[in-house]
Design a protein around this motif. Structure first.
Motif, PDB file in Angstrom:
ATOM      1  N   VAL A  44       0.859  -1.183   0.000  1.00  0.00           N
ATOM      2  CA  VAL A  44       0.000   0.000   0.000  1.00  0.00           C
ATOM      3  C   VAL A  44       0.893   1.230   0.000  1.00  0.00           C
ATOM      4  N   CYS A  46      -0.022   4.115  -1.636  1.00  0.00           N
ATOM      5  CA  CYS A  46      -0.925   5.265  -1.584  1.00  0.00           C
ATOM      6  C   CYS A  46      -2.338   4.784  -1.274  1.00  0.00           C
ATOM      7  N   LYS A  47      -2.934   4.065  -2.231  1.00  0.00           N
ATOM      8  CA  LYS A  47      -4.313   3.610  -2.073  1.00  0.00           C
ATOM      9  C   LYS A  47      -4.522   2.330  -2.869  1.00  0.00           C
ATOM     10  N   THR A  49      -7.815  -0.261  -3.977  1.00  0.00           N
ATOM     11  CA  THR A  49      -9.255  -0.497  -3.958  1.00  0.00           C
ATOM     12  C   THR A  49      -9.519  -1.991  -4.030  1.00  0.00           C
ATOM     13  N   LEU A  71     -11.610   0.460   0.367  1.00  0.00           N
ATOM     14  CA  LEU A  71     -10.268   0.909  -0.019  1.00  0.00           C
ATOM     15  C   LEU A  71      -9.392   0.952   1.212  1.00  0.00           C
ATOM     16  N   ILE A  72      -8.115   0.768   0.975  1.00  0.00           N
ATOM     17  CA  ILE A  72      -7.107   0.907   2.019  1.00  0.00           C
ATOM     18  C   ILE A  72      -6.189   2.018   1.556  1.00  0.00           C
ATOM     19  N   GLN A  73      -5.975   2.992   2.431  1.00  0.00           N
ATOM     20  CA  GLN A  73      -5.254   4.190   2.027  1.00  0.00           C
ATOM     21  C   GLN A  73      -4.230   4.587   3.072  1.00  0.00           C
ATOM     22  N   LYS A  74      -3.082   5.044   2.576  1.00  0.00           N
ATOM     23  CA  LYS A  74      -2.046   5.583   3.456  1.00  0.00           C
ATOM     24  C   LYS A  74      -2.309   7.078   3.604  1.00  0.00           C
ATOM     25  N   ILE A  75      -2.410   7.521   4.845  1.00  0.00           N
ATOM     26  CA  ILE A  75      -2.573   8.939   5.144  1.00  0.00           C
ATOM     27  C   ILE A  75      -1.477   9.294   6.138  1.00  0.00           C
ATOM     28  N   TYR A  79      -2.223   3.860   8.107  1.00  0.00           N
ATOM     29  CA  TYR A  79      -3.012   3.202   7.076  1.00  0.00           C
ATOM     30  C   TYR A  79      -4.441   3.039   7.579  1.00  0.00           C
ATOM     31  N   LYS A  82     -11.593   1.998   4.468  1.00  0.00           N
ATOM     32  CA  LYS A  82     -12.872   2.691   4.368  1.00  0.00           C
ATOM     33  C   LYS A  82     -13.819   1.819   3.567  1.00  0.00           C
ATOM     34  N   TYR A 102     -13.213   6.235   8.088  1.00  0.00           N
ATOM     35  CA  TYR A 102     -11.933   5.534   7.998  1.00  0.00           C
ATOM     36  C   TYR A 102     -11.652   4.866   9.335  1.00  0.00           C
TER      37      TYR A 102
END
Length: 121
Positions: A44, A46-47, A49, A71-75, A79, A82, A102
């Motif tokens: 992962v 960035c993101k 789906t 989706l799995i997203q790095k912020i 991580y 959502k 999230y």
């Protein structure tokens, strides 16, 4: 100084002996979270789906999975998962991810999407 009165430009600005080089050498790279599904590892960066539609990064052939399920997203340095308003929900370690919110995930967590389990590593 050169003839113009300026200091000469050093083209080797980032070397291990320079102050900047020493600081950069001390930065530790964080590990990238990986999603394990059917023996494949998906980093992962960035993101990612997940859903039944082939346009997703991870396509799950399960009638309980929505076309665009989660989706799995790095912020920043964390991580998150959502749920994308799926019909049957997304679960992390048995708990349901609230719709439109999230939820932080970490290595060792188990995602359940439809009848499919996905490991976070």
């Amino acid at each position: 100084m050169d003839r113009t009165g300026r200091e000469p430009v050093d083209n080797n600005t980032i070397i291990s002996g320079s102050n900047l080089g020493k600081r950069l050498g001390g930065i530790k790279k964080r590990e990238t979270l990986e999603i394990l599904y059917q023996g494949k590892s998906y980093p992962v960066a960035c993101k990612i789906t997940i859903g039944r539609d082939p346009g997703n990064h991870i396509c799950i052939h399960d009638s309980m999975v929505s076309r665009y399920h989660a989706l799995i997203q790095k912020i920043k340095d964390s991580y998150f998962v959502k749920d994308l308003n799926s019909t049957n929900g997304t679960f992390v370690n048995g708990g349901k991810v609230p719709g439109g919110k999230y939820l932080k995930v970490a290595p060792g967590d188990l995602l359940k999407i439809g009848r499919t389990e996905i490991t976070v590593r």
